[in-house]
Design an enzyme around this catalytic site. Structure first.
Site, short mmCIF file in Angstrom:
data_model
loop_
_atom_site.label_atom_id
_atom_site.label_comp_id
_atom_site.label_asym_id
_atom_site.label_seq_id
_atom_site.Cartn_x
_atom_site.Cartn_y
_atom_site.Cartn_z
CB VAL A 49 -35.42 -1.24 43.31
CG1 VAL A 49 -36.03 -1.46 41.94
CG2 VAL A 49 -35.50 0.24 43.70
CB SER A 50 -32.83 -4.25 47.09
OG SER A 50 -33.74 -5.30 46.92
CB THR A 51 -29.47 -0.86 46.13
OG1 THR A 51 -29.46 -1.28 44.76
CG2 THR A 51 -29.18 -2.07 47.02
#
Length: 206
Positions: A11-13
């Site tokens: 996931v990115s964040t």
């Protein structure tokens, strides 16, 4: 025939979770009768190169301890088209496939895989052209403002020696990190060689 797989989630964040990806991938692996050797999860932007967990999965592949990497979609694995084709080539060399949850299996040793690789290589070249164009534009703007670009001659003997090999490997789709490792150079040196080459190419356009 893929039997042993490593599950990779990203996931990115930090306000996102890998839970859904992990659940879906474990369920898919069970239906496909894959042996899951482990689950690797990390939180990092798709544009960043600090993917510790992905490096661990690549190390497993190189050691021939897995037959495939299971992901929800290719964007979870590749940082860019260039990065994707480079890692797929490395995995193919080790006999490892990347399998998306959609059922698509990216094995570059098969006719389908070779076709996909060809298309992605074309996209990677297009991506490089766009980057080169943006760099040239930025350099031209900096030059117009009177900024001094580049180093003085005679200060990069080692870099000049390896420049042809570095540029060839970049053209072939290798990542800067791979090039630095194989040629025993720093990633900064590799980046500077490519940057100087782009500056030189831009000078021909001015």
């Amino acid at each position: 025939m893929v039997q042993r797989v490593a599950i990779y989630c990203r996931v990115s964040t930090t306000d996102q979770s890998c839970s859904r990806q992990e659940r879906d991938l474990l369920e898919y692996a069970k239906k496909a009768d894959y042996e899951v050797v482990g689950v690797w999860k990390e939180t990092t932007s798709g544009s960043k190169n600090n993917r510790t967990k992905r490096k661990q999965v690549m190390s497993l592949a190189q050691a021939r301890k897995i037959d495939g990497v299971l992901v929800t979609e290719l964007t979870r694995w590749g940082r860019s088209t260039i990065d994707l084709i480079t890692t797929l080539q490395d995995l193919a060399h080790w006999g490892v496939s990347v399998i998306a949850i959609t059922g698509l299996q990216f094995d570059l040793t098969t006719p389908q895989g070779k076709l996909i690789a060809s298309v992605m290589a074309s996209l990677a070249e297009f991506e490089r052209d766009l980057v080169r164009e943006r760099v040239c534009s930025g350099l031209a703007a900096a030059k117009a403002k009177g900024k001094q670009l580049g180093r003085k001659p005679g200060q990069r003997v080692k870099a000049d020696k390896y420049a042809p090999k570095v540029l060839q490997m970049v053209f072939e789709g290798h990542s800067y990190r791979q090039i630095a490792r194989e040629l025993h150079l720093s990633k900064t040196t590799v980046n500077e060689i490519v940057k100087r080459d782009k500056q030189k190419n831009c000078s021909f356009l001015s």
